[in-house]
Design a protein around this motif. Structure first.
Motif, PDB file in Angstrom:
ATOM      1  N   LEU A  85     -58.292 -30.237 -21.625  1.00 41.70           N
ATOM      2  CA  LEU A  85     -57.488 -31.354 -21.124  1.00 41.70           C
ATOM      3  C   LEU A  85     -56.059 -30.873 -20.896  1.00 41.70           C
ATOM      4  N   ARG A  86     -55.775 -30.481 -19.686  1.00 38.59           N
ATOM      5  CA  ARG A  86     -54.440 -29.988 -19.341  1.00 38.59           C
ATOM      6  C   ARG A  86     -53.686 -31.058 -18.553  1.00 38.59           C
ATOM      7  N   ILE A  87     -54.072 -31.235 -17.287  1.00 37.21           N
ATOM      8  CA  ILE A  87     -53.404 -32.232 -16.443  1.00 37.21           C
ATOM      9  C   ILE A  87     -53.718 -33.641 -16.930  1.00 37.21           C
ATOM     10  N   THR A  88     -54.886 -33.812 -17.531  1.00 39.41           N
ATOM     11  CA  THR A  88     -55.241 -35.124 -18.072  1.00 39.41           C
ATOM     12  C   THR A  88     -54.203 -35.590 -19.087  1.00 39.41           C
ATOM     13  N   ASN A  89     -53.721 -34.665 -19.888  1.00 38.61           N
ATOM     14  CA  ASN A  89     -52.701 -35.002 -20.877  1.00 38.61           C
ATOM     15  C   ASN A  89     -51.394 -35.400 -20.206  1.00 38.61           C
ATOM     16  N   MET A  90     -51.137 -34.848 -19.004  1.00 37.10           N
ATOM     17  CA  MET A  90     -49.928 -35.230 -18.265  1.00 37.10           C
ATOM     18  C   MET A  90     -50.025 -36.682 -17.788  1.00 37.10           C
ATOM     19  N   VAL A  91     -51.248 -37.103 -17.401  1.00 35.89           N
ATOM     20  CA  VAL A  91     -51.474 -38.511 -17.032  1.00 35.89           C
ATOM     21  C   VAL A  91     -51.255 -39.398 -18.255  1.00 35.89           C
ATOM     22  N   TYR A  92     -51.838 -38.992 -19.360  1.00 37.66           N
ATOM     23  CA  TYR A  92     -51.739 -39.737 -20.617  1.00 37.66           C
ATOM     24  C   TYR A  92     -50.274 -39.918 -21.027  1.00 37.66           C
ATOM     25  N   LYS A  93     -49.495 -38.836 -20.947  1.00 38.04           N
ATOM     26  CA  LYS A  93     -48.083 -38.889 -21.324  1.00 38.04           C
ATOM     27  C   LYS A  93     -47.274 -39.756 -20.357  1.00 38.04           C
ATOM     28  N   ALA A  94     -47.633 -39.711 -19.060  1.00 41.73           N
ATOM     29  CA  ALA A  94     -46.924 -40.503 -18.060  1.00 41.73           C
ATOM     30  C   ALA A  94     -47.081 -41.999 -18.331  1.00 41.73           C
ATOM     31  N   SER A 151     -44.953 -38.637 -12.069  1.00 42.42           N
ATOM     32  CA  SER A 151     -46.105 -37.876 -11.585  1.00 42.42           C
ATOM     33  C   SER A 151     -46.658 -36.971 -12.679  1.00 42.42           C
ATOM     34  N   HIS A 152     -47.953 -36.775 -12.625  1.00 46.96           N
ATOM     35  CA  HIS A 152     -48.637 -35.915 -13.582  1.00 46.96           C
ATOM     36  C   HIS A 152     -48.964 -34.545 -13.007  1.00 46.96           C
ATOM     37  N   PHE A 153     -48.772 -34.377 -11.661  1.00 51.55           N
ATOM     38  CA  PHE A 153     -49.247 -33.148 -11.041  1.00 51.55           C
ATOM     39  C   PHE A 153     -48.401 -32.689  -9.856  1.00 51.55           C
ATOM     40  N   ALA A 154     -47.322 -33.398  -9.530  1.00 52.44           N
ATOM     41  CA  ALA A 154     -46.443 -33.001  -8.422  1.00 52.44           C
ATOM     42  C   ALA A 154     -45.394 -32.045  -8.967  1.00 52.44           C
ATOM     43  N   THR A 155     -45.464 -30.780  -8.595  1.00 48.55           N
ATOM     44  CA  THR A 155     -44.631 -29.760  -9.228  1.00 48.55           C
ATOM     45  C   THR A 155     -43.566 -29.177  -8.314  1.00 48.55           C
ATOM     46  N   CYS A 156     -43.471 -29.621  -7.082  1.00 46.77           N
ATOM     47  CA  CYS A 156     -42.486 -29.060  -6.149  1.00 46.77           C
ATOM     48  C   CYS A 156     -41.072 -29.165  -6.730  1.00 46.77           C
ATOM     49  N   ALA A 157     -40.351 -28.033  -6.710  1.00 49.12           N
ATOM     50  CA  ALA A 157     -38.991 -28.005  -7.255  1.00 49.12           C
ATOM     51  C   ALA A 157     -38.065 -28.950  -6.491  1.00 49.12           C
ATOM     52  N   CYS A 158     -38.417 -29.261  -5.240  1.00 52.63           N
ATOM     53  CA  CYS A 158     -37.574 -30.132  -4.419  1.00 52.63           C
ATOM     54  C   CYS A 158     -37.447 -31.531  -5.021  1.00 52.63           C
ATOM     55  N   LEU A 159     -38.442 -31.945  -5.815  1.00 46.57           N
ATOM     56  CA  LEU A 159     -38.432 -33.294  -6.388  1.00 46.57           C
ATOM     57  C   LEU A 159     -37.451 -33.438  -7.548  1.00 46.57           C
ATOM     58  N   SER A 160     -36.821 -32.329  -7.947  1.00 41.71           N
ATOM     59  CA  SER A 160     -35.794 -32.397  -9.000  1.00 41.71           C
ATOM     60  C   SER A 160     -34.441 -32.825  -8.441  1.00 41.71           C
ATOM     61  N   ASP A 161     -34.346 -32.945  -7.125  1.00 49.59           N
ATOM     62  CA  ASP A 161     -33.102 -33.367  -6.481  1.00 49.59           C
ATOM     63  C   ASP A 161     -32.945 -34.884  -6.650  1.00 49.59           C
ATOM     64  N   LYS A 162     -32.075 -35.285  -7.536  1.00 52.49           N
ATOM     65  CA  LYS A 162     -31.912 -36.711  -7.840  1.00 52.49           C
ATOM     66  C   LYS A 162     -31.178 -37.472  -6.734  1.00 52.49           C
TER      67      LYS A 162
END
Length: 581
Positions: free
Chosen positions: A358-367, A136-147
């Motif tokens: 280009l902030r979140i756009t760069n997160m898409v690019y990196k993903a 994800s490029h924009f989902a920041t919820c800490a809950c998603l770090s639970d593997k």
């Protein structure tokens, strides 16, 4: 676009969906998005296409292999996101297998997205059993770090756990102890605000109110939240909300005269240039993803041919909204003009064409590049000139998932890697909404937060900040002013610890510390000064024989001495008498 390996994409291009009430006497209608198109979401989806085309033209990364894509609109809603997840698992084309093993030709190798935490959670739960990785490029919820719950989830944007802690330190840095809290009623807002409140409590910060809302709530609910903010005494408002929700709230606040507030924003909305039109938010500060530059992206975004627009329903909708025309003459009303292809997208002022931050756009690019590197490591062998890739390899998503955990590369100067939780290193820019001479509000970088630095050195400000009402003075937001020396704090019954009365120290006691809860007695040879903030020596006074009191005391002392001598003489003279003996 078809390719040797397909990458899925899920972006929020709309914010609402049509609601159908099915009686189940016929086939239910498919979910459908509605409302105006989110040009920022379209910008992200086009950035993904740009990255894939750039990789396809790259001779070093995946040489001889063509990547394809399937991009869907999730509407930022769970029902649509679930539908999108099923599309990632199945091709639209029917596949028949005569053998024992079902073909997986319809599966994507990996997924980029979604733009929100709640839709990302829904997608992850559905594609995780099939070992399809999700970045994800924009989902920041800490809950998603639970593997354990989301073993296939990665992201190029930092977790909200870091942002919540940095926001609490920011509030503490400026001495604000009495704040209001507003959040989206979603996984992003609820989890993010919970982390912030926990960190704020450790910093001694009190919260006057904490309210939640969602953009699909009734208007009365939005209005109630706005009224809470208007009536509050806290000048500082921390808003952990998504862009769509924040836009609805600010529109509601702008309808009536609104008391000045100092807004503290999360990265989801504080770096969104579309919201800077709300002038009463000027002076807002918050943390955002660092600005970046992607060579060639602007030219790609503006290079839209009229035939390409006409062939895409999404681009058609964008074009018609942007230029207020209709591509089809039959669809145009009397007041609307027909698009003729001469519209000038070069001068269009839109979030789609904005490449200044280009902030979140760069997160898409990196993903996209992270997934490409994972596929490269799975199907290619050798290095540099000797690199050979086999596009006929039967690649399983699980192989891409395994390789994605190990990626570590640099693209355009941006490092990309994931820790054990699938998170990147947390680096934020501190941004400030400042009024420009032209009358527009601009987003200016004034500081930096780097979680990889030692404790106490993560946060620094390197530029002046403009506060609410265009002031250069830091606003004060406390429940009670500090108790000066000479007084002590007494908590107000039924209120948080930040609310108290300042009581003068009792007689014989002093206090020389600001905001102290206790006063200390002076030594017996000292007494308090008039302000009762320090002990001073008691003065030594001497009596004079010229004073009336001195004459009286001296007289009585002499008479007393004479009486004692006379009594002693009488006793001595009669020392042989029976009574004295």
């Amino acid at each position: 676009m078809d390719g040797d390996f397909i990458i899925g994409g899920s972006f929020s291009l709309h914010a609402y969906m049509d609601t159908f009430y099915n009686n189940y006497s016929s086939i239910p209608k498919p979910v459908k998005c509605k409302g105006s198109i989110d040009t920022r979401g379209l910008h992200f989806s086009r950035a993904m296409i740009f990255a894939i085309e750039e990789i396809n033209n790259n001779t070093d990364l995946l040489p001889g292999i063509k990547l394809g894509y399937q991009i869907y609109d999730s509407c930022a809603l769970v029902p649509v996101a679930v539908h999108v997840a099923f599309q990632f698992l199945n091709s639209f084309d029917p596949v028949f297998s005569t053998g024992n093993n079902c073909s997986q030709s319809g599966m994507v190798m990996a997924v980029v997205g979604d733009s929100g935490s709640t839709p990302s959670i829904s997608i992850s739960r559905l594609i995780s059993p099939f070992n399809i990785p999700q970045v994800s490029h924009f989902a920041t919820c800490a809950c998603l770090s639970d593997k354990q719950q989301y073993p296939n989830f990665f992201r190029t944007i930092p977790s909200d756990q870091f942002q919540a802690e940095s926001l609490a330190k920011l509030v503490k840095h400026f001495g604000w102890t009495w704040i209001g809290a507003v959040r989206s009623d979603s996984d992003y807002g609820n989890n993010g605000m919970a982390s912030f409140l926990q960190a704020a409590q450790k910093e001694g910060i009190c919260v006057e109110y904490s309210v939640s809302f969602y953009r699909t709530d009734p208007q009365s609910r939005i209005q109630k939240v706005a009224d809470v903010i208007r009536r509050s005494k806290a000048l500082v408002v921390v808003a952990f909300a998504s862009f769509g929700d924040m836009k609805i709230l600010l529109e509601e606040l702008s309808r009536e005269p609104f008391p000045t507030r100092q807004w503290i924003g999360s990265e989801s909305w504080v770096t969104n240039t579309e919201l800077t039109r709300f002038s009463f938010c000027a002076g807002a500060i918050g943390f955002g993803i660092p600005k970046s530059a992607i060579p060639g992206l602007r030219e790609f975004l503006l290079n839209l041919s009229f035939s390409e627009v006409a062939a895409s329903s999404v681009l058609t909708e964008f074009w018609e909204d942007a230029f207020n025309c209709r591509l089809k003459k039959s669809a145009a009303t009397v007041d609307e003009k027909v698009c003729d292809g001469n519209e000038d997208i070069q001068n269009l002022q839109s979030q789609y064409t904005d490449t200044s931050q280009l902030r979140i756009t760069n997160m898409v690019y990196k993903a996209v590049y992270a997934i490409a590197h994972a596929i490269h490591n799975a199907v290619c062998h050798g290095k540099n000139v000797t690199t050979q890739c086999d596009k006929l390899t039967k690649l399983e998503p699980k192989q891409v998932l395994t390789e994605l955990k190990k990626v570590n590369f640099s693209q355009n100067g941006y490092d990309v890697s994931f820790n054990a939780n699938g998170d990147p290193v947390a680096i934020y820019e501190l941004v400030n909404w400042q009024n420009h001479e032209s009358g527009n509000t601009e987003i200016v970088t004034v500081g930096l937060y780097d979680a990889s630095l030692p404790v106490g050195k993560e946060f620094r400000i390197n530029r002046n900040i403009n506060w609410m009402e265009d002031s250069t003075k830091v606003p004060v937001s406390v429940c009670t002013d500090s108790c000066p020396p000479g007084t002590r704090k007494v908590l107000q019954k039924g209120k948080p610890i930040c609310c108290y009365d300042c009581i003068l120290c009792p007689e014989g006691e002093i206090n020389n510390i600001t905001d102290s809860a206790d006063c200390l007695p002076c030594h017996k040879e000292f007494w308090p000064n008039s302000k009762r903030d320090t002990c001073i020596p008691k003065p030594i006074e001497f009596l004079s024989f010229q004073d009336i009191l001195g004459i009286i005391l001296a007289t009585f002392s002499v008479l007393g001495a004479l009486l004692a001598i006379i009594t002693a003489g009488v006793f001595f003279y009669h020392r042989t008498s029976p009574i004295v003996r």
